[in-house]
Scaffold this active site. Structure first.
Site, PDB file in Angstrom:
ATOM      1  N   TRP A   1       0.717  -1.165  -0.121  1.00 38.25           N
ATOM      2  CA  TRP A   1      -0.356  -0.268   0.059  1.00 38.25           C
ATOM      3  C   TRP A   1       0.242   0.925  -0.161  1.00 38.25           C
ATOM      4  O   TRP A   1       0.678   2.214  -0.478  1.00 38.25           O
ATOM      5  CB  TRP A   1      -0.777  -0.390   1.673  1.00 38.25           C
ATOM      6  CG  TRP A   1      -1.956   1.699   1.638  1.00 38.25           C
ATOM      7  CD1 TRP A   1      -3.338   1.608   0.986  1.00 38.25           C
ATOM      8  CD2 TRP A   1      -1.435   2.920   2.225  1.00 38.25           C
ATOM      9  NE1 TRP A   1      -3.537   2.746   1.932  1.00 38.25           N
ATOM     10  CE2 TRP A   1      -2.188   3.480   2.422  1.00 38.25           C
ATOM     11  CE3 TRP A   1       0.034   2.938   2.965  1.00 38.25           C
ATOM     12  CZ2 TRP A   1      -2.179   4.969   2.876  1.00 38.25           C
ATOM     13  CZ3 TRP A   1       0.134   3.699   3.253  1.00 38.25           C
ATOM     14  CH2 TRP A   1      -1.627   4.454   3.260  1.00 38.25           C
ATOM     15  N   HIS A   2       2.168   0.976   0.734  1.00 33.46           N
ATOM     16  CA  HIS A   2       2.888   2.400   1.121  1.00 33.46           C
ATOM     17  C   HIS A   2       3.354   2.935  -0.500  1.00 33.46           C
ATOM     18  O   HIS A   2       3.692   4.020  -0.273  1.00 33.46           O
ATOM     19  CB  HIS A   2       4.307   2.020   2.324  1.00 33.46           C
ATOM     20  CG  HIS A   2       3.173   2.251   3.603  1.00 33.46           C
ATOM     21  ND1 HIS A   2       2.691   1.174   3.880  1.00 33.46           N
ATOM     22  CD2 HIS A   2       3.699   3.353   4.029  1.00 33.46           C
ATOM     23  CE1 HIS A   2       2.568   1.261   4.717  1.00 33.46           C
ATOM     24  NE2 HIS A   2       2.748   2.688   5.437  1.00 33.46           N
ATOM     25  N   GLY A   3       3.507   1.946  -1.409  1.00 25.25           N
ATOM     26  CA  GLY A   3       4.349   2.310  -3.043  1.00 25.25           C
ATOM     27  C   GLY A   3       4.732   1.020  -3.615  1.00 25.25           C
ATOM     28  O   GLY A   3       4.497  -0.231  -3.312  1.00 25.25           O
TER      29      GLY A   3
ATOM     30  N   PHE B   1       2.757   8.825  -1.054  1.00 23.34           N
ATOM     31  CA  PHE B   1       2.178   7.237  -1.405  1.00 23.34           C
ATOM     32  C   PHE B   1       0.155   7.776  -1.657  1.00 23.34           C
ATOM     33  O   PHE B   1      -0.738   6.755  -1.566  1.00 23.34           O
ATOM     34  CB  PHE B   1       1.750   6.747   0.696  1.00 23.34           C
ATOM     35  CG  PHE B   1       2.796   6.674   0.919  1.00 23.34           C
ATOM     36  CD1 PHE B   1       3.943   6.564  -0.184  1.00 23.34           C
ATOM     37  CD2 PHE B   1       3.490   7.071   2.109  1.00 23.34           C
ATOM     38  CE1 PHE B   1       5.477   5.735   0.165  1.00 23.34           C
ATOM     39  CE2 PHE B   1       4.829   6.586   2.227  1.00 23.34           C
ATOM     40  CZ  PHE B   1       5.700   6.177   1.880  1.00 23.34           C
TER      41      PHE B   1
END
Length: 472
Positions: free
Chosen positions: A318-320, A472
């Protein structure tokens, strides 16, 4: 418009004055919606249209889902919404990552797409999915007013980097008649000043130490690596929690309450507690909509472990769009499972449990949790490539020669920042502040705000730096 910029200050002052000058709540809501889209369009007008379009589709799908008595049709509406939102997220954020991975596996030259990433897409995508899921499960009714729903998705204080909000908590606040409250304004101002102090006076200054070390890790010594890793842990926390504080504070000034996103995470005594205190809106979202949907801890230990690893790996992704983010999430999951095993090991050993509850044992647990929750996994989080992360790990644990830290101001900023962080955690965790604050004379509030603002001005860096979580 960065929260730490004069442009945002001017923008918010205008919105704030107009908002409270308008006597009709409906017109206030329209003003906030217009301001939110203006805020987003100041970065990219075309992508603001994408946000508006997908939001309107979700609005109509939720209305249709709620009105439909047929279970299969309800599932179809939910599936269409989830596929649309995840499809947009995949296209804008992960398509080039996917193409890059395919190119690496096949050793073929695959052209990348020229895609502009909509800022905040990970946050409002999760909000839209939670809304549709809650409507499907009848936890919340479908919103009838499109203006209210669009404001839920685009409310500017938290649109770019959270906190992730739930419709059942936010939409009732939109409908509620609001009156200006000076006590709430002061509370919001406290949050804003605290957030700007974290960002400008601490986080931005840590970049003096972090950026050169992670740019060429092979050039730096073991001591410099430890300084850089500690500095990055401080930078990441103060940068992201600083944004959350400003978002919560500006929302309070407008009469809205956003969820808490950080609760002194570096005072955590174990990994599980850490993720209950760090990025709370994300960790609770993953718990409620992913981990529990997979069966949570109600299944066998093996299945629970798989569910946990999957959830935390998804958290990393999810962060990247980088494999180092995926590895970060997986590593966090593994360490949480290790904590579960250690807790089971301690259960039949009362003497060990008694030692761990002593002041020394508690301090030891906090140090271990701090090291294993963000300092070491943070290397994967910060590194652009696995080779860079491997070099950092090698130099951390294998004594190596190289450059020392060459920024004395940055080093003193790290020492000062760590002191402030530890002191604030101690004051809050011990309950000392709750006992002292009511006894302080009124003028101390203004004095404290003034001192903080002066320090922000004096300790600011030469150039503005975007918040880390904007990517993000």
């Amino acid at each position: 418009m960065l929260f730490n910029s004069i442009q945002f200050f001017n923008f918010f002052v205008v919105v704030f004055v107009l908002y409270w000058a308008i006597p009709i709540q409906r017109l206030r809501t329209i003003l906030l919606l217009g301001a939110s889209y203006y805020f987003y369009m100041s970065w990219n007008a075309k992508l603001a249209a994408v946000v508006a379009g997908s939001s309107l589709i979700d609005y109509f799908l939720a209305r249709a889902l709620e009105a439909s008595p047929a279970r299969m049709r309800r599932k179809m509406y939910l599936a269409v919404s989830i596929v649309m939102n995840l499809g947009l997220l995949f296209y804008f954020k992960y398509m080039n990552f996917f193409l890059q991975s395919i190119a690496g596996l096949t050793h073929k030259d695959i052209p990348f797409l020229q895609i502009a990433l909509p800022i905040g897409i990970s946050f409002y995508t999760f909000e839209a999915i939670s809304y549709m899921t809650d409507v499907y499960l009848k936890r919340t009714p479908a919103e009838r007013d499109p203006i209210h729903f669009l404001l839920f998705i685009t409310f500017f204080p938290r649109m770019i980097a959270g906190p992730i909000i739930r419709a059942r908590n936010f939409l009732p606040q939109v409908k509620r008649e609001k009156r200006f409250d000076i006590a709430r304004f002061k509370l919001g101002l406290e949050f804003v000043i605290m957030g700007l102090y974290k960002k400008i006076a601490i986080a931005d200054r840590m970049s003096w130490l972090v950026d050169p070390i992670y740019a060429t890790p092979k050039d730096y010594s073991t001591a410099a690596m430890w300084v850089g890793s500690l500095a990055y842990s401080l930078q990441l926390y103060c940068d992201f929690s600083g944004y959350s504080d400003v978002a919560i504070g500006t929302a309070h000034m407008l009469g809205f309450k956003l969820p808490e996103n950080f609760n002194m995470p570096y005072a955590s005594r174990n990994l599980t507690e850490f993720w209950q205190r760090w990025h709370i809106s994300l960790s609770t979202w993953l718990r409620d909509y992913v981990f529990l949907s997979l069966g949570g801890s109600r299944q066998s230990r093996l299945k629970m472990s798989i569910n946990l690893l999957f959830t935390m790996t998804l958290c990393g992704l999810w962060h990247g769009a980088r494999w180092t983010f995926v590895a970060f999430g997986f590593a966090e999951g593994v360490m949480i499972l290790i904590h579960h095993q250690f807790r089971a090991f301690c259960k039949p050993r009362p003497q060990l449990r008694k030692f761990l509850r002593t002041n020394f044992g508690t301090g030891l647990r906090i140090i271990v949790t701090f090291s294993t929750s963000l300092v070491l996994p943070g290397i994967l989080f910060r590194a652009q490539k696995f080779s860079d992360a491997a070099e950092v790990f090698k130099r951390l644990f294998v004594p190596s020669d190289g450059l020392m830290v060459r920024h004395p101001v940055g080093t003193w900023s790290l020492v000062f920042g760590m002191f402030v962080l530890i002191a604030c955690h101690f004051i809050a965790e011990s309950g000392l502040w709750k006992r002292i604050a009511p006894k302080l004379p009124p003028f101390t509030w203004g004095l404290g705000c003034a001192v903080a603002l002066v320090l922000i001005f004096l300790l600011r860096t030469e150039s503005q730096k975007a918040f880390i979580y904007f990517q993000f």
